[in-house]
Design a protein around this motif. Structure first.
Motif, PDB file in Angstrom:
ATOM      1  N   GLN A   1      38.416  62.942  43.601  1.00  0.00           N
ATOM      2  CA  GLN A   1      39.216  61.957  44.301  1.00  0.00           C
ATOM      3  C   GLN A   1      38.986  60.580  43.698  1.00  0.00           C
ATOM      4  N   VAL A   2      39.758  59.618  44.164  1.00  0.00           N
ATOM      5  CA  VAL A   2      39.711  58.269  43.629  1.00  0.00           C
ATOM      6  C   VAL A   2      38.731  57.429  44.431  1.00  0.00           C
ATOM      7  N   GLN A   3      37.899  56.675  43.722  1.00  0.00           N
ATOM      8  CA  GLN A   3      37.035  55.681  44.329  1.00  0.00           C
ATOM      9  C   GLN A   3      37.416  54.311  43.774  1.00  0.00           C
ATOM     10  N   LEU A   4      37.581  53.336  44.656  1.00  0.00           N
ATOM     11  CA  LEU A   4      38.011  52.000  44.274  1.00  0.00           C
ATOM     12  C   LEU A   4      36.911  50.996  44.571  1.00  0.00           C
ATOM     13  N   VAL A   5      36.678  50.077  43.632  1.00  0.00           N
ATOM     14  CA  VAL A   5      35.662  49.053  43.781  1.00  0.00           C
ATOM     15  C   VAL A   5      36.276  47.701  43.457  1.00  0.00           C
ATOM     16  N   GLU A   6      36.244  46.778  44.427  1.00  0.00           N
ATOM     17  CA  GLU A   6      36.756  45.430  44.230  1.00  0.00           C
ATOM     18  C   GLU A   6      35.657  44.506  43.721  1.00  0.00           C
ATOM     19  N   SER A   7      36.067  43.484  42.983  1.00  0.00           N
ATOM     20  CA  SER A   7      35.152  42.446  42.547  1.00  0.00           C
ATOM     21  C   SER A   7      35.939  41.167  42.323  1.00  0.00           C
ATOM     22  N   GLY A   8      35.229  40.056  42.196  1.00  0.00           N
ATOM     23  CA  GLY A   8      35.853  38.786  41.878  1.00  0.00           C
ATOM     24  C   GLY A   8      35.971  37.814  43.031  1.00  0.00           C
ATOM     25  N   GLY A   9      35.594  38.226  44.222  1.00  0.00           N
ATOM     26  CA  GLY A   9      35.644  37.318  45.351  1.00  0.00           C
ATOM     27  C   GLY A   9      34.581  36.241  45.252  1.00  0.00           C
ATOM     28  N   GLY A  10      34.701  35.243  46.106  1.00  0.00           N
ATOM     29  CA  GLY A  10      33.753  34.153  46.115  1.00  0.00           C
ATOM     30  C   GLY A  10      34.239  33.017  46.972  1.00  0.00           C
ATOM     31  N   VAL A  11      33.613  31.859  46.799  1.00  0.00           N
ATOM     32  CA  VAL A  11      33.950  30.649  47.538  1.00  0.00           C
ATOM     33  C   VAL A  11      34.609  29.662  46.590  1.00  0.00           C
ATOM     34  N   VAL A  12      35.740  29.115  47.001  1.00  0.00           N
ATOM     35  CA  VAL A  12      36.482  28.182  46.171  1.00  0.00           C
ATOM     36  C   VAL A  12      37.117  27.120  47.060  1.00  0.00           C
ATOM     37  N   GLN A  13      37.284  25.925  46.527  1.00  0.00           N
ATOM     38  CA  GLN A  13      37.963  24.868  47.268  1.00  0.00           C
ATOM     39  C   GLN A  13      39.463  25.082  47.270  1.00  0.00           C
ATOM     40  N   ALA A  14      40.119  24.536  48.278  1.00  0.00           N
ATOM     41  CA  ALA A  14      41.568  24.608  48.347  1.00  0.00           C
ATOM     42  C   ALA A  14      42.185  24.088  47.054  1.00  0.00           C
TER      43      ALA A  14
END
Length: 126
Positions: A1-14
């Motif tokens: 089956q498929v396993q998905l992994v997200e990355s790239g999130g964080g804190v950023v100013q408007a």
């Protein structure tokens, strides 16, 4: 089956930018539409964007259209979400998803997703 992994999130100013990645293992994204969803504190899960497999037809929620760009690299089994001009209202946990069960017209409306990542936090400060 498929396993998905997200990355790239964080804190950023408007007004800043982030790029989220969703890597798939176990199976390729072949014939799988890919999508991004988000859930903000106190709110229901919200459809953000979707992209089909071969023709790369895309759809965006009105709230992000013109600011976010979804793309995919099928050879790398990866879907991306480029997020520009970020607003505090974009703060949420972002989830990637794949749809292998339903036609593209269903996936493009946010339906039929059967594989999900665990999410990555995006926080946009004022």
């Amino acid at each position: 089956q498929v396993q998905l992994v997200e990355s790239g999130g964080g804190v950023v100013q408007a007004g800043g930018s982030l790029r989220l990645s969703c890597a798939a293992t176990g199976r390729t994204f072949s014939s799988h539409a890919g999508g991004w969803f988000r859930q903000a504190p106190g709110k229901e899960r919200e459809f953000v964007s979707a992209i089909t497999w071969s023709r790369r037809v895309t759809r965006y929620a009105d709230s992000v259209k013109g600011r976010f760009t979804i793309s995919r690299d099928n050879a790398r089994n990866t879907v991306y979400l480029q997020m520009d001009s970020l607003k505090p209202e974009d703060t949420a946990v972002y989830y990637c998803a794949a749809n292998s069960r339903y036609p593209d017209y269903v996936a493009l409306t946010g339906g039929g997703y059967n594989y999900w990542g665990q999410g990555t936090q995006v926080t946009v400060s004022s």
